[in-house]
Design a protein around this motif. Sequence first.
Motif, PDB file in Angstrom:
ATOM      1  N   TYR A 236      12.002  -1.706  12.308  1.00 21.96           N
ATOM      2  CA  TYR A 236      12.492  -3.019  12.719  1.00 21.96           C
ATOM      3  C   TYR A 236      13.281  -3.726  11.616  1.00 21.96           C
ATOM      4  CZ  TYR A 236       9.552  -3.047  16.963  1.00 21.96           C
ATOM      5  OH  TYR A 236       8.983  -2.777  18.185  1.00 21.96           O
ATOM      6  N   GLY A 237      13.030  -3.355  10.357  1.00 21.46           N
ATOM      7  CA  GLY A 237      13.664  -4.041   9.233  1.00 21.46           C
ATOM      8  C   GLY A 237      12.873  -5.272   8.825  1.00 21.46           C
ATOM      9  N   ALA A 238      13.108  -5.764   7.613  1.00 24.63           N
ATOM     10  CA  ALA A 238      12.412  -6.940   7.082  1.00 24.63           C
ATOM     11  C   ALA A 238      10.901  -6.806   7.282  1.00 24.63           C
ATOM     12  CB  ALA A 238      12.926  -8.222   7.749  1.00 24.63           C
ATOM     13  N   GLU A 239      10.368  -5.642   6.944  1.00 22.11           N
ATOM     14  CA  GLU A 239       8.976  -5.298   7.263  1.00 22.11           C
ATOM     15  C   GLU A 239       7.970  -6.275   6.662  1.00 22.11           C
ATOM     16  OE1 GLU A 239       5.923  -1.520   6.548  1.00 22.11           O
ATOM     17  OE2 GLU A 239       8.002  -1.460   5.813  1.00 22.11           O
ATOM     18  N   GLN A 240       8.104  -6.571   5.388  1.00 20.03           N
ATOM     19  CA  GLN A 240       7.118  -7.447   4.736  1.00 20.03           C
ATOM     20  C   GLN A 240       7.176  -8.865   5.301  1.00 20.03           C
ATOM     21  OE1 GLN A 240       4.622  -6.420   2.795  1.00 20.03           O
ATOM     22  NE2 GLN A 240       5.457  -4.385   3.287  1.00 20.03           N
ATOM     23  N   HIS A 241       8.378  -9.339   5.616  1.00 21.86           N
ATOM     24  CA  HIS A 241       8.495 -10.653   6.240  1.00 21.86           C
ATOM     25  C   HIS A 241       7.789 -10.667   7.592  1.00 21.86           C
ATOM     26  CE1 HIS A 241      10.120 -14.422   7.726  1.00 21.86           C
ATOM     27  NE2 HIS A 241      10.652 -13.771   8.770  1.00 21.86           N
ATOM     28  N   ARG A 242       7.974  -9.625   8.369  1.00 17.78           N
ATOM     29  CA  ARG A 242       7.333  -9.572   9.693  1.00 17.78           C
ATOM     30  C   ARG A 242       5.805  -9.539   9.563  1.00 17.78           C
ATOM     31  NH1 ARG A 242      11.521  -8.654  13.307  1.00 17.78           N
ATOM     32  NH2 ARG A 242      13.314  -7.501  12.478  1.00 17.78           N
ATOM     33  N   LEU A 243       5.304  -8.805   8.573  1.00 16.59           N
ATOM     34  CA  LEU A 243       3.860  -8.768   8.363  1.00 16.59           C
ATOM     35  C   LEU A 243       3.320 -10.137   7.956  1.00 16.59           C
ATOM     36  CD1 LEU A 243       3.587  -5.340   6.504  1.00 16.59           C
ATOM     37  CD2 LEU A 243       2.664  -5.869   8.774  1.00 16.59           C
ATOM     38  N   GLU A 244       4.072 -10.867   7.120  1.00 15.00           N
ATOM     39  CA  GLU A 244       3.648 -12.219   6.730  1.00 15.00           C
ATOM     40  C   GLU A 244       3.632 -13.149   7.940  1.00 15.00           C
ATOM     41  OE1 GLU A 244       2.401 -13.248   4.049  1.00 15.00           O
ATOM     42  OE2 GLU A 244       2.938 -11.758   2.526  1.00 15.00           O
ATOM     43  N   VAL A 245       4.633 -13.036   8.788  1.00 15.34           N
ATOM     44  CA  VAL A 245       4.692 -13.845  10.019  1.00 15.34           C
ATOM     45  C   VAL A 245       3.490 -13.549  10.903  1.00 15.34           C
ATOM     46  CG1 VAL A 245       5.960 -14.102  12.198  1.00 15.34           C
ATOM     47  CG2 VAL A 245       7.189 -14.203  10.018  1.00 15.34           C
ATOM     48  N   LEU A 246       3.193 -12.275  11.076  1.00 17.62           N
ATOM     49  CA  LEU A 246       2.042 -11.890  11.897  1.00 17.62           C
ATOM     50  C   LEU A 246       0.739 -12.406  11.303  1.00 17.62           C
ATOM     51  CD1 LEU A 246       3.074  -8.235  12.777  1.00 17.62           C
ATOM     52  CD2 LEU A 246       2.387  -9.945  14.457  1.00 17.62           C
ATOM     53  N   ALA A 247       0.568 -12.244   9.993  1.00 19.97           N
ATOM     54  CA  ALA A 247      -0.671 -12.672   9.352  1.00 19.97           C
ATOM     55  C   ALA A 247      -0.872 -14.183   9.473  1.00 19.97           C
ATOM     56  CB  ALA A 247      -0.669 -12.245   7.885  1.00 19.97           C
ATOM     57  N   GLU A 248       0.178 -14.958   9.216  1.00 14.17           N
ATOM     58  CA  GLU A 248       0.066 -16.415   9.310  1.00 14.17           C
ATOM     59  C   GLU A 248      -0.224 -16.848  10.738  1.00 14.17           C
ATOM     60  OE1 GLU A 248      -0.171 -20.374   8.606  1.00 14.17           O
ATOM     61  OE2 GLU A 248      -0.257 -18.715   7.173  1.00 14.17           O
ATOM     62  N   ALA A 249       0.419 -16.226  11.718  1.00 17.25           N
ATOM     63  CA  ALA A 249       0.178 -16.566  13.121  1.00 17.25           C
ATOM     64  C   ALA A 249      -1.260 -16.253  13.514  1.00 17.25           C
ATOM     65  CB  ALA A 249       1.150 -15.800  14.015  1.00 17.25           C
ATOM     66  N   CYS A 250      -1.779 -15.119  13.058  1.00 20.08           N
ATOM     67  CA  CYS A 250      -3.160 -14.759  13.378  1.00 20.08           C
ATOM     68  C   CYS A 250      -4.151 -15.720  12.733  1.00 20.08           C
ATOM     69  CB  CYS A 250      -3.438 -13.321  12.935  1.00 20.08           C
ATOM     70  SG  CYS A 250      -2.624 -12.055  13.940  1.00 20.08           S
ATOM     71  N   ARG A 251      -3.867 -16.134  11.496  1.00 21.05           N
ATOM     72  CA  ARG A 251      -4.751 -17.110  10.848  1.00 21.05           C
ATOM     73  C   ARG A 251      -4.802 -18.404  11.649  1.00 21.05           C
ATOM     74  NH1 ARG A 251      -2.632 -15.036   5.869  1.00 21.05           N
ATOM     75  NH2 ARG A 251      -1.044 -16.669   5.785  1.00 21.05           N
ATOM     76  N   LYS A 281      -3.628  -9.601   3.655  1.00 19.36           N
ATOM     77  CA  LYS A 281      -2.755 -10.741   3.947  1.00 19.36           C
ATOM     78  C   LYS A 281      -3.449 -11.708   4.903  1.00 19.36           C
ATOM     79  CE  LYS A 281       1.534  -7.982   3.709  1.00 19.36           C
ATOM     80  NZ  LYS A 281       2.141  -8.617   2.519  1.00 19.36           N
ATOM     81  N   LEU A 282      -4.143 -11.148   5.871  1.00 21.39           N
ATOM     82  CA  LEU A 282      -4.771 -11.949   6.919  1.00 21.39           C
ATOM     83  C   LEU A 282      -5.871 -12.839   6.364  1.00 21.39           C
ATOM     84  CD1 LEU A 282      -4.600 -12.217  10.024  1.00 21.39           C
ATOM     85  CD2 LEU A 282      -6.350 -10.448  10.184  1.00 21.39           C
ATOM     86  N   HIS A 283      -6.622 -12.329   5.392  1.00 22.69           N
ATOM     87  CA  HIS A 283      -7.777 -13.069   4.882  1.00 22.69           C
ATOM     88  C   HIS A 283      -7.444 -13.938   3.679  1.00 22.69           C
ATOM     89  CE1 HIS A 283     -10.909 -10.157   6.833  1.00 22.69           C
ATOM     90  NE2 HIS A 283     -10.195 -10.839   7.708  1.00 22.69           N
ATOM     91  N   ILE A 289     -11.744 -13.165   9.251  1.00 25.10           N
ATOM     92  CA  ILE A 289     -11.508 -13.395  10.690  1.00 25.10           C
ATOM     93  C   ILE A 289     -11.205 -12.086  11.415  1.00 25.10           C
ATOM     94  CG2 ILE A 289     -10.705 -15.775  10.433  1.00 25.10           C
ATOM     95  CD1 ILE A 289      -7.826 -14.700  10.454  1.00 25.10           C
ATOM     96  N   SER A 290     -11.408 -10.965  10.709  1.00 28.81           N
ATOM     97  CA  SER A 290     -11.084  -9.686  11.327  1.00 28.81           C
ATOM     98  C   SER A 290     -12.060  -8.618  10.851  1.00 28.81           C
ATOM     99  CB  SER A 290      -9.655  -9.252  10.974  1.00 28.81           C
ATOM    100  OG  SER A 290      -9.569  -8.871   9.618  1.00 28.81           O
ATOM    101  N   HIS A 291     -12.063  -7.517  11.593  1.00 28.23           N
ATOM    102  CA  HIS A 291     -12.835  -6.347  11.181  1.00 28.23           C
ATOM    103  C   HIS A 291     -11.930  -5.133  11.318  1.00 28.23           C
ATOM    104  CE1 HIS A 291     -16.559  -4.010  10.493  1.00 28.23           C
ATOM    105  NE2 HIS A 291     -15.926  -3.080  11.215  1.00 28.23           N
ATOM    106  N   LEU A 292     -11.800  -4.369  10.236  1.00 21.91           N
ATOM    107  CA  LEU A 292     -11.023  -3.140  10.260  1.00 21.91           C
ATOM    108  C   LEU A 292     -11.926  -2.002  10.719  1.00 21.91           C
ATOM    109  CD1 LEU A 292      -8.543  -1.363   9.562  1.00 21.91           C
ATOM    110  CD2 LEU A 292      -9.418  -1.266   7.210  1.00 21.91           C
ATOM    111  N   VAL A 293     -11.537  -1.328  11.777  1.00 19.98           N
ATOM    112  CA  VAL A 293     -12.316  -0.205  12.289  1.00 19.98           C
ATOM    113  C   VAL A 293     -12.051   0.989  11.378  1.00 19.98           C
ATOM    114  CG1 VAL A 293     -12.727   1.323  14.245  1.00 19.98           C
ATOM    115  CG2 VAL A 293     -12.230  -1.098  14.637  1.00 19.98           C
ATOM    116  N   SER A 294     -12.978   1.234  10.462  1.00 17.85           N
ATOM    117  CA  SER A 294     -12.847   2.305   9.475  1.00 17.85           C
ATOM    118  C   SER A 294     -14.248   2.728   9.037  1.00 17.85           C
ATOM    119  CB  SER A 294     -12.050   1.810   8.269  1.00 17.85           C
ATOM    120  OG  SER A 294     -11.990   2.795   7.264  1.00 17.85           O
ATOM    121  N   PRO A 295     -14.497   4.032   8.883  1.00 13.55           N
ATOM    122  CA  PRO A 295     -13.552   5.135   9.070  1.00 13.55           C
ATOM    123  C   PRO A 295     -13.128   5.260  10.533  1.00 13.55           C
ATOM    124  CG  PRO A 295     -15.771   5.980   8.805  1.00 13.55           C
ATOM    125  CD  PRO A 295     -15.834   4.518   8.510  1.00 13.55           C
ATOM    126  N   LEU A 296     -11.995   5.925  10.717  1.00 15.92           N
ATOM    127  CA  LEU A 296     -11.408   6.032  12.042  1.00 15.92           C
ATOM    128  C   LEU A 296     -12.314   6.849  12.953  1.00 15.92           C
ATOM    129  CD1 LEU A 296      -8.897   5.362  13.708  1.00 15.92           C
ATOM    130  CD2 LEU A 296      -7.856   7.457  12.873  1.00 15.92           C
TER     131      LEU A 296
END
Length: 404
Positions: A236-251, A281-283, A289-296
């Motif tokens: 998609y491009g601008a990957e880190q910016h998009r991740l920051e947008v997603l993280a802030e929106a989720c918070r 980034k999210l926390h 506010i999240s749980h990472l399902v790991s190990p897969l």
Amino acid sequence: MIGLAKQLGVAVSLALAGNRKPGAGYLICSAPVPERNRGDQALLKVVVEHVATKGGPHTILTTSDQSIESLCPTKDCRIRSDLFPLFLTTRSFREQLAFPRVAGMHREMLVIGADVLDEGYGEERSVASMDAIDLATKLGIKTRILGFSVNGKPSPGLVARMSRLGKRTRLLVRDPVSFRRLQAAGIPGIEQVGDLAYLLNPAEIPQEDLGLRRFVNQNRGNLIGINLTQVVLGQYGAEQHRLEVLAEACRRLAIEDGVRFLLLPHDEPEGVEYLRAFQEKLHREAEPISHLVSPLPHAQVLKHIAGLCKHVFTCRLHLGIASLGMGRPITGFPYQGKFEGQFELFGLSSGGLVGAERFPESADEMASLFRQRISLSAQLSEQIRRHLPAVLELSKKNFEGLAE
């Protein structure tokens, strides 16, 4: 020179096979990454379980150097990893010589097509895989390619290969968009079916995964699934910016709407680590506010987890299929035309596909999009449940005509 050597190898293979006696059982060729990618794991699990109900011996071939570890060999189920170059390169002479003897012990060859045959993994792999199928047909073995897709207009070479193959092989296409692409190209022998993964049985979260079970129980009814991958967002491009947008929106949604997020990887190790970095980034400056399902976990467990979510936002098609198969709505971050056909099967609008051109530029816009999609969850779930029986029947068509 390579072409002449290959022709000679095929001729020798057929001569060595001689007048073979009719075989029994099935030769199953896995999807490309049978364990590391949970979509491929789901496809393989469904096929093996179905073939087991038919009785008789069967052999599983891994079509890459990825081992198959979640299936246990039995007296009726053999797993072979030594012939995988046959599906990767046209210069696999030793494997071409060995293949007729192995294939000749079986009644039918089942190739889990996924999207590997459409040259997305490279033209040589597509050619080599189809050559292996063609060799089986020359031995008199019934052949079918299960639930595959093409992610764009087929190339002239692909059209030519599939046209030859379709005269003697059942080509079972997993979505209506792919079917129309092949139909427009005049490919014979194509049949529209559903994705095999819809038939996967879900499995409970293991008792020992106390952290995940606790998070689910504490937030039941407010869980939103998130799957992000570098494969998609990197395109998609601008990957880190998009991740920051997603993280802030989720918070913001967590604070203002009380939702919590299950971070759902679908392949390892890359998928797990990518979401682990997103979780950091999210926390940031917020309580967990999240749980990472790991190990897969196994694909069956992931399907169950997807069914616990109110809504799933995903880059991975097969996580989307797991969610839809549990009656849960999805929003897709699409690439390579992978989601459109599945949305069509359920009558879902393109508003649920957020590609690069629709991706919000700000956290305000992203939070608004998330809220709008989540607000439709009950309505979408009802629509999905109405369509699901018909989709399941399409998926079962992959196995029509398999003899006992």
